[in-house]
Design an enzyme around this catalytic site. Sequence first.
Site, PDB file in Angstrom:
ATOM      1  N   ASP A   1      -2.089  -1.938   9.637  1.00  0.00           N
ATOM      2  CA  ASP A   1      -1.138  -0.911  10.074  1.00  0.00           C
ATOM      3  C   ASP A   1       0.017  -1.627  10.774  1.00  0.00           C
ATOM      4  O   ASP A   1      -0.180  -2.255  11.824  1.00  0.00           O
ATOM      5  CB  ASP A   1      -1.826   0.067  11.020  1.00  0.00           C
ATOM      6  CG  ASP A   1      -0.944   1.259  11.390  1.00  0.00           C
ATOM      7  OD1 ASP A   1       0.300   1.152  11.237  1.00  0.00           O
ATOM      8  OD2 ASP A   1      -1.484   2.287  11.826  1.00  0.00           O
TER       9      ASP A   1
ATOM     10  N   GLY B   1       2.458  -2.615  -5.503  1.00  0.00           N
ATOM     11  CA  GLY B   1       2.976  -3.965  -5.564  1.00  0.00           C
ATOM     12  C   GLY B   1       4.235  -4.192  -6.366  1.00  0.00           C
ATOM     13  O   GLY B   1       4.645  -5.336  -6.563  1.00  0.00           O
TER      14      GLY B   1
ATOM     15  N   LYS C   1      13.274   3.705   2.390  1.00  0.00           N
ATOM     16  CA  LYS C   1      13.452   4.995   1.722  1.00  0.00           C
ATOM     17  C   LYS C   1      13.684   6.086   2.759  1.00  0.00           C
ATOM     18  O   LYS C   1      13.009   6.144   3.792  1.00  0.00           O
ATOM     19  CB  LYS C   1      12.219   5.336   0.890  1.00  0.00           C
ATOM     20  CG  LYS C   1      12.333   6.655   0.130  1.00  0.00           C
ATOM     21  CD  LYS C   1      11.028   7.009  -0.565  1.00  0.00           C
ATOM     22  CE  LYS C   1      10.749   6.070  -1.722  1.00  0.00           C
ATOM     23  NZ  LYS C   1       9.511   6.449  -2.454  1.00  0.00           N
TER      24      LYS C   1
END
Length: 237
Positions: free
Chosen positions: A122, A83, A186
């Site tokens: 998901d 988080g 990323k």
Amino acid sequence: MAEGKTGSGREGGRSLKTRVKTARKRSLSSTLWLERQLNDPYVARAKREGYRSRAAYKLIEMDDRHHLLKPGGRIIDLGAAPGGWSQIAADRVKAKDGRGRVVGVDLLDMEAIPGVTFAVKDFNDEDAPDFIKAMLGGEADGVMSDMAANATGHKQTDHLRIVALAELAAEFAMDVLAPGGFFVAKVLQGGTEGQLLTRLKRDFTTVRHVKPAASRADSAELYVLATGFRGRRDHEG
């Protein structure tokens, strides 16, 4: 928890680096990871300042430089647990004041964060874009992904896996972003993300690589930041 032992690392003007003995049941890689954690100033700072993870400082730096998180913005945080990024996003879009919205999504559960709506979901599910937009109350102004696949230790394999995750996150972003929105994910240095960059350059006005100071200097970690989403009409055409 490893972070519980983290200190300032300085005493009497002399740097004190914590070394971890290799336990019988702990692998060398686990021992080295734990040693890095114990000696990481960002881990200590996150603990002091109440952030869920050191990753919070990566987003702080990117937002300070590129002004991504605006008051009233609607933000989706993919792979949100534990988080750290959701905390920063909620604060900067003023979600706790009811001005902005932040939706965190992860396969793992996460402790509640003020101003963040969370779903165990998901994001690759067929219904995920509509499901998450409904939670958000409309299209997103930003999609963030700090996800990383579990490391195998094989450099090329790890690179391909993390770029594949970024590509999936980008696909999702195309389905939920409002025109002008941003996407950050990323990746790893390695040169095989050309297809991802080509696609982002087609669908966003500006695409750049950024490496925040909070990313470890010895890490190949890098972020791709795409701003100025051109809209779904261009994407679908």
